[in-house]
Design a protein around this motif. Structure first.
Motif, PDB file in Angstrom:
ATOM      1  N   VAL A   3       6.116   4.621  -4.687  1.00  0.00           N
ATOM      2  CA  VAL A   3       6.714   5.016  -3.206  1.00  0.00           C
ATOM      3  C   VAL A   3       6.620   3.745  -2.439  1.00  0.00           C
ATOM      4  O   VAL A   3       5.952   2.815  -2.610  1.00  0.00           O
ATOM      5  CB  VAL A   3       5.679   6.023  -2.554  1.00  0.00           C
ATOM      6  CG1 VAL A   3       4.459   5.661  -2.275  1.00  0.00           C
ATOM      7  CG2 VAL A   3       6.341   6.464  -1.204  1.00  0.00           C
ATOM      8  N   GLY A   4       7.722   3.459  -1.663  1.00  0.00           N
ATOM      9  CA  GLY A   4       7.694   2.225  -0.890  1.00  0.00           C
ATOM     10  C   GLY A   4       6.974   2.435   0.609  1.00  0.00           C
ATOM     11  O   GLY A   4       6.648   3.813   0.758  1.00  0.00           O
ATOM     12  N   TYR A   5       6.517   1.469   1.167  1.00  0.00           N
ATOM     13  CA  TYR A   5       5.853   1.616   2.335  1.00  0.00           C
ATOM     14  C   TYR A   5       6.082   0.546   3.455  1.00  0.00           C
ATOM     15  O   TYR A   5       6.792  -0.636   3.100  1.00  0.00           O
ATOM     16  CB  TYR A   5       4.342   1.639   2.259  1.00  0.00           C
ATOM     17  CG  TYR A   5       3.903   0.144   1.476  1.00  0.00           C
ATOM     18  CD1 TYR A   5       3.349  -0.835   2.537  1.00  0.00           C
ATOM     19  CD2 TYR A   5       3.457   0.150   0.344  1.00  0.00           C
ATOM     20  CE1 TYR A   5       2.822  -1.767   1.910  1.00  0.00           C
ATOM     21  CE2 TYR A   5       3.236  -1.223  -0.168  1.00  0.00           C
ATOM     22  CZ  TYR A   5       2.733  -2.113   0.881  1.00  0.00           C
ATOM     23  OH  TYR A   5       2.349  -3.184   0.162  1.00  0.00           O
ATOM     24  N   ASP A   6       5.924   1.001   4.778  1.00  0.00           N
ATOM     25  CA  ASP A   6       5.838   0.041   5.623  1.00  0.00           C
ATOM     26  C   ASP A   6       4.509  -0.356   6.059  1.00  0.00           C
ATOM     27  O   ASP A   6       4.256  -1.558   6.330  1.00  0.00           O
ATOM     28  CB  ASP A   6       6.492   0.584   6.925  1.00  0.00           C
ATOM     29  CG  ASP A   6       8.097   1.069   6.795  1.00  0.00           C
ATOM     30  OD1 ASP A   6       8.902   0.232   6.276  1.00  0.00           O
ATOM     31  OD2 ASP A   6       8.621   2.205   7.133  1.00  0.00           O
ATOM     32  N   ASP A  23       2.564  -3.500  -5.277  1.00  0.00           N
ATOM     33  CA  ASP A  23       3.340  -4.825  -5.223  1.00  0.00           C
ATOM     34  C   ASP A  23       3.488  -5.028  -3.885  1.00  0.00           C
ATOM     35  O   ASP A  23       4.570  -4.437  -3.083  1.00  0.00           O
ATOM     36  CB  ASP A  23       4.797  -4.541  -5.865  1.00  0.00           C
ATOM     37  CG  ASP A  23       5.402  -5.676  -6.023  1.00  0.00           C
ATOM     38  OD1 ASP A  23       5.648  -6.412  -5.115  1.00  0.00           O
ATOM     39  OD2 ASP A  23       6.381  -5.746  -7.371  1.00  0.00           O
ATOM     40  N   ARG A  24       2.881  -6.218  -3.152  1.00  0.00           N
ATOM     41  CA  ARG A  24       2.854  -6.448  -1.814  1.00  0.00           C
ATOM     42  C   ARG A  24       4.198  -7.302  -1.603  1.00  0.00           C
ATOM     43  O   ARG A  24       4.730  -7.003  -0.370  1.00  0.00           O
ATOM     44  CB  ARG A  24       1.908  -7.102  -1.416  1.00  0.00           C
ATOM     45  CG  ARG A  24       0.266  -6.550  -1.531  1.00  0.00           C
ATOM     46  CD  ARG A  24      -0.881  -7.201  -1.326  1.00  0.00           C
ATOM     47  NE  ARG A  24      -0.710  -7.809   0.162  1.00  0.00           N
ATOM     48  CZ  ARG A  24      -1.698  -8.933   0.614  1.00  0.00           C
ATOM     49  NH1 ARG A  24      -2.650  -9.321  -0.459  1.00  0.00           N
ATOM     50  NH2 ARG A  24      -1.586  -9.253   1.488  1.00  0.00           N
ATOM     51  N   GLU A  25       4.891  -7.892  -2.364  1.00  0.00           N
ATOM     52  CA  GLU A  25       6.009  -8.276  -2.029  1.00  0.00           C
ATOM     53  C   GLU A  25       7.245  -7.653  -1.709  1.00  0.00           C
ATOM     54  O   GLU A  25       7.819  -7.556  -0.911  1.00  0.00           O
ATOM     55  CB  GLU A  25       6.400  -9.226  -3.222  1.00  0.00           C
ATOM     56  CG  GLU A  25       6.440 -10.759  -3.013  1.00  0.00           C
ATOM     57  CD  GLU A  25       6.896 -11.620  -4.174  1.00  0.00           C
ATOM     58  OE1 GLU A  25       8.093 -11.506  -4.644  1.00  0.00           O
ATOM     59  OE2 GLU A  25       5.962 -12.521  -4.637  1.00  0.00           O
ATOM     60  N   ILE A  26       7.039  -6.101  -2.397  1.00  0.00           N
ATOM     61  CA  ILE A  26       8.602  -5.342  -2.316  1.00  0.00           C
ATOM     62  C   ILE A  26       7.743  -4.230  -1.461  1.00  0.00           C
ATOM     63  O   ILE A  26       8.647  -3.273  -1.592  1.00  0.00           O
ATOM     64  CB  ILE A  26       9.135  -4.952  -3.562  1.00  0.00           C
ATOM     65  CG1 ILE A  26       8.288  -4.222  -4.766  1.00  0.00           C
ATOM     66  CG2 ILE A  26       9.574  -6.190  -4.108  1.00  0.00           C
ATOM     67  CD1 ILE A  26       9.059  -3.634  -5.845  1.00  0.00           C
ATOM     68  N   LYS A  27       6.519  -4.095  -1.315  1.00  0.00           N
ATOM     69  CA  LYS A  27       6.089  -3.234  -0.396  1.00  0.00           C
ATOM     70  C   LYS A  27       6.072  -1.733  -1.106  1.00  0.00           C
ATOM     71  O   LYS A  27       6.794  -0.928  -0.633  1.00  0.00           O
ATOM     72  CB  LYS A  27       6.476  -2.916   0.972  1.00  0.00           C
ATOM     73  CG  LYS A  27       5.973  -4.433   1.882  1.00  0.00           C
ATOM     74  CD  LYS A  27       6.367  -3.704   3.227  1.00  0.00           C
ATOM     75  CE  LYS A  27       5.727  -4.917   4.023  1.00  0.00           C
ATOM     76  NZ  LYS A  27       5.942  -4.359   5.515  1.00  0.00           N
ATOM     77  N   SER A  28       5.428  -1.718  -2.343  1.00  0.00           N
ATOM     78  CA  SER A  28       5.725  -0.473  -3.289  1.00  0.00           C
ATOM     79  C   SER A  28       4.161  -0.300  -3.886  1.00  0.00           C
ATOM     80  O   SER A  28       3.530  -1.222  -4.342  1.00  0.00           O
ATOM     81  CB  SER A  28       6.771  -0.708  -4.344  1.00  0.00           C
ATOM     82  OG  SER A  28       6.590   0.372  -5.310  1.00  0.00           O
ATOM     83  N   THR A  41       5.353  13.954  12.473  1.00  0.00           N
ATOM     84  CA  THR A  41       5.813  12.489  13.208  1.00  0.00           C
ATOM     85  C   THR A  41       6.293  11.554  12.061  1.00  0.00           C
ATOM     86  O   THR A  41       6.088  10.335  12.557  1.00  0.00           O
ATOM     87  CB  THR A  41       4.360  12.039  13.520  1.00  0.00           C
ATOM     88  OG1 THR A  41       3.298  11.955  12.569  1.00  0.00           O
ATOM     89  CG2 THR A  41       3.821  13.058  14.860  1.00  0.00           C
ATOM     90  N   GLY A  42       6.421  11.997  10.868  1.00  0.00           N
ATOM     91  CA  GLY A  42       7.292  10.931   9.886  1.00  0.00           C
ATOM     92  C   GLY A  42       6.232  10.234   9.000  1.00  0.00           C
ATOM     93  O   GLY A  42       6.571   9.364   8.177  1.00  0.00           O
ATOM     94  N   VAL A  43       5.091  10.977   9.111  1.00  0.00           N
ATOM     95  CA  VAL A  43       4.035  10.244   7.929  1.00  0.00           C
ATOM     96  C   VAL A  43       4.394  11.021   6.617  1.00  0.00           C
ATOM     97  O   VAL A  43       4.292  12.101   6.477  1.00  0.00           O
ATOM     98  CB  VAL A  43       2.529  10.534   8.356  1.00  0.00           C
ATOM     99  CG1 VAL A  43       1.545  10.082   7.326  1.00  0.00           C
ATOM    100  CG2 VAL A  43       2.296   9.860   9.813  1.00  0.00           C
ATOM    101  N   HIS A  44       4.403  10.074   5.559  1.00  0.00           N
ATOM    102  CA  HIS A  44       4.523  10.591   4.174  1.00  0.00           C
ATOM    103  C   HIS A  44       3.251  10.515   3.273  1.00  0.00           C
ATOM    104  O   HIS A  44       2.748   9.465   3.167  1.00  0.00           O
ATOM    105  CB  HIS A  44       5.535   9.875   3.481  1.00  0.00           C
ATOM    106  CG  HIS A  44       5.898  10.299   2.206  1.00  0.00           C
ATOM    107  ND1 HIS A  44       6.702  11.296   1.744  1.00  0.00           N
ATOM    108  CD2 HIS A  44       5.549   9.650   0.997  1.00  0.00           C
ATOM    109  CE1 HIS A  44       6.630  11.330   0.426  1.00  0.00           C
ATOM    110  NE2 HIS A  44       5.911  10.382   0.050  1.00  0.00           N
ATOM    111  N   LEU A  45       2.654  11.766   3.200  1.00  0.00           N
ATOM    112  CA  LEU A  45       1.247  12.096   2.337  1.00  0.00           C
ATOM    113  C   LEU A  45       1.698  11.860   1.124  1.00  0.00           C
ATOM    114  O   LEU A  45       2.487  12.613   0.605  1.00  0.00           O
ATOM    115  CB  LEU A  45       0.696  12.972   3.047  1.00  0.00           C
ATOM    116  CG  LEU A  45       0.204  13.243   4.528  1.00  0.00           C
ATOM    117  CD1 LEU A  45      -0.313  14.598   4.697  1.00  0.00           C
ATOM    118  CD2 LEU A  45      -0.800  11.998   4.783  1.00  0.00           C
TER     119      LEU A  45
END
Length: 104
Positions: free
Chosen positions: A45-48, A27-32, A14-18
């Motif tokens: 790792v970046g995240y949505d 780093d909440r600004e760049i979502k990392s 389903t596209g989840v990256h464990l």
């Protein structure tokens, strides 16, 4: 009623990256997230959407007879192998399976 959970394979489908490791910075600004993987290598790792699954272990109060001293595991406070026969904790499906098997 039977408990169920998603397998790692079904999550990946389903596209989840464990990611397995210890987060060391977010780093909440760049979502990392910077993290140390199990081999000790620093990665990021970046995240949505970010979910922290911190894990747990059952706290068993220090009670005489709850741990077999020669089987005590200093790296895992609640190692099931360190408990006497007939002593159970309730945290995982496997814990419940062991409890059910013991009373049958």
């Amino acid at each position: 009623m039977k408990l169920s959970y998603c397998t790692e394979t079904s999550l990946q489908e389903t596209g989840v990256h464990l990611v397995y490791g210890r987060a060391v910075a977010v780093d909440r600004e760049i979502k990392s997230v910077s993290y140390m993987d199990p081999s000790g290598i620093l990665n990021s790792v970046g995240y949505d959407i970010l979910v922290f699954a911190t894990g747990s272990y059952c706290f068993v109060p220090p009670t005489p007879g709850m741990v077999i001293p020669e089987k005590r595991n200093p790296h895992w406070p609640d190692d099931p192998a360190s408990r006497p026969e007939g002593v159970f904790v309730y945290r995982t499906i496997e814990d419940l399976d062991g409890l059910i098997a013991a009373v049958k």
